[in-house]
Design an enzyme around this catalytic site. Sequence first.
Site, PDB file in Angstrom:
ATOM      1  N   ARG A 260       0.807  -1.221   0.000  1.00  0.00           N
ATOM      2  CA  ARG A 260       0.000   0.000   0.000  1.00  0.00           C
ATOM      3  C   ARG A 260       0.843   1.277   0.000  1.00  0.00           C
ATOM      4  NH1 ARG A 260      -2.897  -3.678   1.833  1.00  0.00           N
ATOM      5  NH2 ARG A 260      -1.083  -4.109   3.099  1.00  0.00           N
ATOM      6  N   THR A 261       1.735   1.392   0.965  1.00  0.00           N
ATOM      7  CA  THR A 261       2.430   2.666   1.136  1.00  0.00           C
ATOM      8  C   THR A 261       3.278   2.996  -0.085  1.00  0.00           C
ATOM      9  OG1 THR A 261       2.480   2.249   3.510  1.00  0.00           O
ATOM     10  CG2 THR A 261       3.901   3.994   2.691  1.00  0.00           C
TER      11      THR A 261
ATOM     12  N   LYS B 133      24.517  -5.540  -1.597  1.00  0.00           N
ATOM     13  CA  LYS B 133      25.978  -5.705  -1.716  1.00  0.00           C
ATOM     14  C   LYS B 133      26.692  -5.151  -0.491  1.00  0.00           C
ATOM     15  CE  LYS B 133      25.774  -4.889  -6.711  1.00  0.00           C
ATOM     16  NZ  LYS B 133      26.124  -3.875  -7.710  1.00  0.00           N
TER      17      LYS B 133
ATOM     18  N   ARG C 155      11.200   4.134   4.148  1.00  0.00           N
ATOM     19  CA  ARG C 155      10.659   3.132   5.071  1.00  0.00           C
ATOM     20  C   ARG C 155      11.829   2.286   5.555  1.00  0.00           C
ATOM     21  NH1 ARG C 155       5.556  -0.782   4.842  1.00  0.00           N
ATOM     22  NH2 ARG C 155       4.701   1.224   5.451  1.00  0.00           N
TER      23      ARG C 155
END
Lengths: 179, 313
Positions: free
Chosen positions: B63-64, B91, B113
């Site tokens: 959603r976000t 990496k 996030r």
Amino acid sequence: MTAAAKTVLSAQEMGRTLARMAHEITEKNPDCSQIILAGIITRGVPLARRLADKLKIITGVDVPCGSLDITFYRDDIQSKGPDLNAGRTDISHDINGKTLILVDDVLFTGRSIRAAIDAVMDIGRPGRIQLAVLLDRGHRELPIRPDYIGKNIPTARGERVRVKLSETDGEDLVVVEGA
Amino acid sequence: METVEKKFRGRHLLQIADLTADEIMGLLNTAYKFKDVSEREIKKVPTLRGKTIVNLFYEPSTRTRTSFEIAGKRLSADVINISTSSSSVSKGETFKDTVLNIAAMKPDAIVVRHGSPGAPAYAARIAGCSVINGGDGANAHPTQALLDLMTIHEKKGTVENLKAAIVGDILHSRVARSNINALKMFGAEVTVCAPPTLLPHGVKALGVKVTHDIREAVADKDVVMMLRIQTERMQQGLFPSLREYSEHFCLSAKVLKSARPDVLIMHPGPINRGVEIASDVADGPYSLILSQVTHGVAMRMAVLYLLCGGAES
């Protein structure tokens, strides 16, 4: 009102001016059923409503009337910054193929009208767009020309044209204030 | 006089406390206009033409991330998504280096996030552009709280002085924290409901009432927000089993009988049907779960417009 304020349109004159503009609209658009009026927020909205009322008296046709917000289409968002007080665009009739008449109080640089045309094009494809303004104060910066003009008022660039309408400001009056 | 909008330019949105009540009301007004845009045939305005927004997501999200992406695109911004699995993070590049490298490409906003609380705040200090918190650990998820407020506002006509319950895994929930802050800013009385093991220590310091009885929690509330059990964040057993949890804390049709007839049921998603919310309740007439998702796009458009619309003075 400051000492430098000069009345350019009284309430009575405004009524007559709008009546004449309504007649000019019917001259240019013999079939009024094809017209949609779109008032540019804020003061274009009550002006569009008044033109619709006058068109009803002249032709008997109920001309649909809506409001157009141009906040998200302005070209000065970068310099002026975001505005959280956007109004609501509310044009419920299908504008495709119709004659959409933009209505605003003052025509100045023409930049608002450019934004309004873009805003209209994002909600449909009118057959033609016309422009009705209560006052044309000059100083155009874009090639925009109104189809219906209430009154031409020569102004200096720094002067301020204040339009008061009974719906939004309690009285009908237009004054020009000095810079 | 300094306007709300002028103050906001060049700022970050890391938590609800970054906003005033006036700013939130302005965002609500703007989000409604953007909701109209999303309902048109041409779902786009030219407002953020030429702006670049980067979604930097260190945790999975449907959603976000999608709604920030759609929000940016509907404002005509260019949106770039970076997920850690397909980037140099795999990496071994550090968070700091990743942020600095993205910042070197001159985006106008980065949505971050991250599993660690404070990661977006750290990014905000080093990025040199606006940073929006897209959820950081159990700390904050401000745009979720804003879209929840919009959803409540649309139904109730107000966000003032509500009675709200938040039920579920409060311990791990950034949504709960941001919603408590947002609701309380508008005078709400908030009750949280969970097993004691799923409540943070000192939860009452947030100014909420606490109960362990879901029937008591939902009674007499305007809004009930259900939260998912975040098993991925649990290292040890905080409750015996999901089945036992749902015995006591699932919002079922039966529990709903204790609620007011005009109660609003919300959930930030993803929902676990039958665990914290019964299917018939999630799909039922009181449920606003999908309307929250719709409002997510509109509210994130408003937030991006506020943060990116206009150059820093």
